[in-house]
Design a protein around this motif. Sequence first.
Motif, PDB file in Angstrom:
ATOM      1  N   PHE A   1       5.173  -0.130   2.953  1.00  0.00           N
ATOM      2  CA  PHE A   1       4.254   0.385   3.965  1.00  0.00           C
ATOM      3  C   PHE A   1       2.812   0.049   3.582  1.00  0.00           C
ATOM      4  CE2 PHE A   1       1.386   3.910   5.072  1.00  0.00           C
ATOM      5  CZ  PHE A   1       1.423   3.821   6.449  1.00  0.00           C
ATOM      6  N   ARG A   2       2.459   0.328   2.346  1.00  0.00           N
ATOM      7  CA  ARG A   2       1.096   0.106   1.858  1.00  0.00           C
ATOM      8  C   ARG A   2       0.700  -1.368   1.933  1.00  0.00           C
ATOM      9  NH1 ARG A   2      -2.156  -0.477  -2.899  1.00  0.00           N
ATOM     10  NH2 ARG A   2      -0.484  -1.436  -4.085  1.00  0.00           N
ATOM     11  N   SER A   3       1.637  -2.269   1.689  1.00  0.00           N
ATOM     12  CA  SER A   3       1.339  -3.702   1.665  1.00  0.00           C
ATOM     13  C   SER A   3       0.842  -4.215   3.020  1.00  0.00           C
ATOM     14  CB  SER A   3       2.570  -4.499   1.223  1.00  0.00           C
ATOM     15  OG  SER A   3       3.555  -4.506   2.242  1.00  0.00           O
ATOM     16  N   LYS A   4       1.174  -3.518   4.085  1.00  0.00           N
ATOM     17  CA  LYS A   4       0.735  -3.933   5.423  1.00  0.00           C
ATOM     18  C   LYS A   4      -0.770  -3.759   5.623  1.00  0.00           C
ATOM     19  CE  LYS A   4       5.149  -2.841   7.550  1.00  0.00           C
ATOM     20  NZ  LYS A   4       5.840  -2.092   8.590  1.00  0.00           N
TER      21      LYS A   4
ATOM     22  N   LYS B   1      -5.983   4.199  -3.413  1.00  0.00           N
ATOM     23  CA  LYS B   1      -6.439   4.902  -4.614  1.00  0.00           C
ATOM     24  C   LYS B   1      -5.253   5.561  -5.311  1.00  0.00           C
ATOM     25  CE  LYS B   1     -10.908   6.200  -2.615  1.00  0.00           C
ATOM     26  NZ  LYS B   1     -11.821   7.340  -2.382  1.00  0.00           N
ATOM     27  N   VAL B   2      -5.547   6.174  -6.435  1.00  0.00           N
ATOM     28  CA  VAL B   2      -4.574   7.012  -7.137  1.00  0.00           C
ATOM     29  C   VAL B   2      -5.049   8.450  -6.992  1.00  0.00           C
ATOM     30  CG1 VAL B   2      -3.576   7.606  -9.377  1.00  0.00           C
ATOM     31  CG2 VAL B   2      -3.913   5.201  -8.754  1.00  0.00           C
TER      32      VAL B   2
ATOM     33  N   ARG C   1       3.378   8.948 -13.916  1.00  0.00           N
ATOM     34  CA  ARG C   1       3.397   7.966 -12.837  1.00  0.00           C
ATOM     35  C   ARG C   1       2.190   8.177 -11.930  1.00  0.00           C
ATOM     36  NH1 ARG C   1       9.129   9.865 -11.707  1.00  0.00           N
ATOM     37  NH2 ARG C   1      10.343   8.817 -13.309  1.00  0.00           N
ATOM     38  N   ALA C   2       1.631   7.089 -11.460  1.00  0.00           N
ATOM     39  CA  ALA C   2       0.517   7.177 -10.514  1.00  0.00           C
ATOM     40  C   ALA C   2       1.033   7.707  -9.177  1.00  0.00           C
ATOM     41  CB  ALA C   2      -0.128   5.813 -10.333  1.00  0.00           C
ATOM     42  N   VAL C   3       0.334   8.689  -8.615  1.00  0.00           N
ATOM     43  CA  VAL C   3       0.649   9.209  -7.286  1.00  0.00           C
ATOM     44  C   VAL C   3      -0.345   8.554  -6.323  1.00  0.00           C
ATOM     45  CG1 VAL C   3       0.786  11.256  -5.821  1.00  0.00           C
ATOM     46  CG2 VAL C   3       1.492  11.382  -8.231  1.00  0.00           C
ATOM     47  N   PRO C   4       0.151   7.681  -5.436  1.00  0.00           N
ATOM     48  CA  PRO C   4      -0.769   6.896  -4.599  1.00  0.00           C
ATOM     49  C   PRO C   4      -1.415   7.728  -3.493  1.00  0.00           C
ATOM     50  CG  PRO C   4       1.494   6.430  -4.013  1.00  0.00           C
ATOM     51  CD  PRO C   4       1.543   7.346  -5.203  1.00  0.00           C
ATOM     52  N   LEU C   5      -2.569   7.250  -3.095  1.00  0.00           N
ATOM     53  CA  LEU C   5      -3.334   7.831  -2.001  1.00  0.00           C
ATOM     54  C   LEU C   5      -3.856   6.676  -1.159  1.00  0.00           C
ATOM     55  CD1 LEU C   5      -4.958  10.190  -0.608  1.00  0.00           C
ATOM     56  CD2 LEU C   5      -6.764   9.680  -2.272  1.00  0.00           C
TER      57      LEU C   5
END
Length: 161
Positions: free
Chosen positions: A114-117, A127-128, A136-140
């Motif tokens: 999803f993010r790659s779009k 961001k993280v 683990r990094a929690v993406p934002l």
Amino acid sequence: MNIRSDYCGGNIIVHTIRHDMIKLSQDLWGTKEWWFWWNFCIEGAEGKTLTFSFDDEVVGPFGPAKSNDGFIWSWCSEDCFINHNSFIYSFSNNESCVYFAFSLPYQAAHFEYFRSKFLNNSKVCHKVLTISEQKRAVPLIVFGEGNEDILFACRHHCCES
């Protein structure tokens, strides 16, 4: 025939395999409280019709979620549902690997897809949010600009797809 759960989100204990009946339960991973999540992969069942029976009522009314690649998921047909403890599935002759889960899994790989779009969109910032207890990094993802904020959070529990 091989049943495994050695992948992200995988979670099953196989108790017995007798002919076309497989008895299993969700792996509680050392916790003391009961929980319903399960997810497993079965390989080498081409052309067979198998019944999967759980110790507890952990099969939802749509039956299990199903995938042939572990990434794209859908609900099994209503024909799969027997009751809240069991489901049945007829493997086609070319289904060498099928994943089943309590619900439609949404893993980190789904989020990254999803993010790659939006990687080249200047109005989207990646961001993280924080680092989890497991390091683990929690993406934002921040969409747009302005003075108003809307927080959309999801996937706090394993079956909230």
